[in-house]
Design a protein around this motif. Structure first.
Motif, PDB file in Angstrom:
ATOM      1  N   TRP A   1      -5.331   1.978   8.022  1.00 19.49           N
ATOM      2  CA  TRP A   1      -6.766   1.681   8.047  1.00 19.49           C
ATOM      3  C   TRP A   1      -6.997   0.225   7.610  1.00 19.49           C
ATOM      4  CZ3 TRP A   1     -10.141   0.161   4.196  1.00 19.49           C
ATOM      5  CH2 TRP A   1     -11.496   0.204   4.533  1.00 19.49           C
ATOM      6  N   THR A   2      -6.274  -0.211   6.586  1.00 21.44           N
ATOM      7  CA  THR A   2      -6.405  -1.583   6.089  1.00 21.44           C
ATOM      8  C   THR A   2      -5.997  -2.580   7.173  1.00 21.44           C
ATOM      9  OG1 THR A   2      -5.913  -0.803   3.863  1.00 21.44           O
ATOM     10  CG2 THR A   2      -5.694  -3.171   4.225  1.00 21.44           C
ATOM     11  N   ALA A  21      -1.749   6.265   5.620  1.00 20.16           N
ATOM     12  CA  ALA A  21      -3.005   6.278   6.385  1.00 20.16           C
ATOM     13  C   ALA A  21      -3.909   5.143   5.905  1.00 20.16           C
ATOM     14  CB  ALA A  21      -3.702   7.627   6.220  1.00 20.16           C
ATOM     15  N   HIS A  22      -3.908   4.919   4.600  1.00 20.27           N
ATOM     16  CA  HIS A  22      -4.732   3.838   4.040  1.00 20.27           C
ATOM     17  C   HIS A  22      -4.202   2.476   4.500  1.00 20.27           C
ATOM     18  CE1 HIS A  22      -7.339   1.639   1.461  1.00 20.27           C
ATOM     19  NE2 HIS A  22      -6.382   1.221   0.658  1.00 20.27           N
ATOM     20  N   ILE A  75       0.827  -1.204   0.000  1.00 18.27           N
ATOM     21  CA  ILE A  75       0.000   0.000   0.000  1.00 18.27           C
ATOM     22  C   ILE A  75       0.862   1.254   0.000  1.00 18.27           C
ATOM     23  CG2 ILE A  75      -1.824   1.256   1.217  1.00 18.27           C
ATOM     24  CD1 ILE A  75      -2.889  -1.428   2.156  1.00 18.27           C
ATOM     25  N   SER A 107      -8.714  -2.771   9.736  1.00 16.49           N
ATOM     26  CA  SER A 107      -9.900  -3.467   9.216  1.00 16.49           C
ATOM     27  C   SER A 107      -9.674  -4.974   9.186  1.00 16.49           C
ATOM     28  CB  SER A 107     -10.235  -3.021   7.788  1.00 16.49           C
ATOM     29  OG  SER A 107     -10.301  -1.650   7.731  1.00 16.49           O
ATOM     30  N   ARG A 140      -1.088   9.854   2.522  1.00 14.30           N
ATOM     31  CA  ARG A 140      -2.407   9.232   2.275  1.00 14.30           C
ATOM     32  C   ARG A 140      -2.270   7.716   2.168  1.00 14.30           C
ATOM     33  NH1 ARG A 140      -3.155  13.628  -1.186  1.00 14.30           N
ATOM     34  NH2 ARG A 140      -2.864  12.339  -3.045  1.00 14.30           N
ATOM     35  N   HIS A 141      -1.229   7.253   1.485  1.00 14.74           N
ATOM     36  CA  HIS A 141      -1.019   5.811   1.357  1.00 14.74           C
ATOM     37  C   HIS A 141      -0.772   5.176   2.727  1.00 14.74           C
ATOM     38  CE1 HIS A 141      -0.361   6.428  -2.998  1.00 14.74           C
ATOM     39  NE2 HIS A 141      -0.808   5.197  -3.068  1.00 14.74           N
TER      40      HIS A 141
END
Ligand code: ATP
Ligand code: MG
Length: 176
Positions: free
Chosen positions: A90-91, A86-87, A68, A94, A83-84
């Motif tokens: 988040w991934t 943070a993603h 990511i 999850s 942003r990557h």
């Protein structure tokens, strides 16, 4: 797998300036996948394909690698790298809370913190959200002290010698 009862998971940190952090995590992943544990590695920094991606495709569905991070490491707010990261975070969360992994490896997450892509408090929040059965592995140089304090296992790879110092560049199948 040897039994259906949920195991007790621990938190590992592989840090230091010596080679072997990502490969140690991949070794653990191979071992876990061998017992049918759901194993996921999320790569926070790297952008290029490497041997582990090809190997993981042969070990599906037990081992999955998600890349990511976009390979850039500047921590300016609003940049793609931030942003990557943070993603990726988040991934990771999850996957953890949806029972998507028994072993979750966050590769180079320590570097993402050191580069200012994510905050130490984000990583600590992730540790606090870890379901008890998840084995969580955080790799990368410069692991924050606060994270090491909360980990069960901390290994520091120390560089004594590296072929790079003799001008040997990264080799396919060995370093990537
Ligand atoms: P590896 O992926 O080989 O296990 P690593 O995860 O410990 O290495 P990183 O800090 O992620 O190392 O560095 C990424 C790249 O730099 C890898 O290709 C690695 O082989 C190489 N490398 C690691 N340590 C050193 C070092 N002390 N000097 C030069 N290159 C290094
Ligand atoms: Mg690495």
């Amino acid at each position: 797998m040897t039994g259906k009862r949920k195991r007790v998971g621990l938190v590992h940190v592989y840090t230091g300036d010596g080679k072997g952090k990502t490969t140690a995590a991949l070794g653990l992943a191979l071992r876990a996948a061998g017992y049918g544990l759901k194993t996921v590695m999320i790569q926070f920094i790297k952008a290029t394909e490497c041997g582990e991606h090809y190997a993981a495709s042969r070990l599906q569905p037990y081992l999955r690698i998600e890349q990511i991070g976009n390979g850039f490491v500047t921590g300016e707010p609003g940049t793609p790298a931030v942003r990557h990261a943070a993603h990726a975070l988040w991934t990771a969360r999850s996957i953890m809370v949806s029972d998507g992994a028994d072993v979750l490896i966050l590769d180079e997450i320590n570097c993402a913190v050191a580069c200012g892509l994510i905050g130490v408090s984000d990583v600590i929040a992730l540790l606090e959200a870890r379901p008890a059965h998840v084995e969580l592995v955080l790799t990368g140089r410069g692991a924050p002290a606060e994270v090491c304090e909360r980990a069960d296992l901390v290994t520091e790879m120390k560089a004594r010698k590296h072929p790079y110092q003799q001008g040997v560049l990264a080799r396919e199948g060995i370093d990537f």
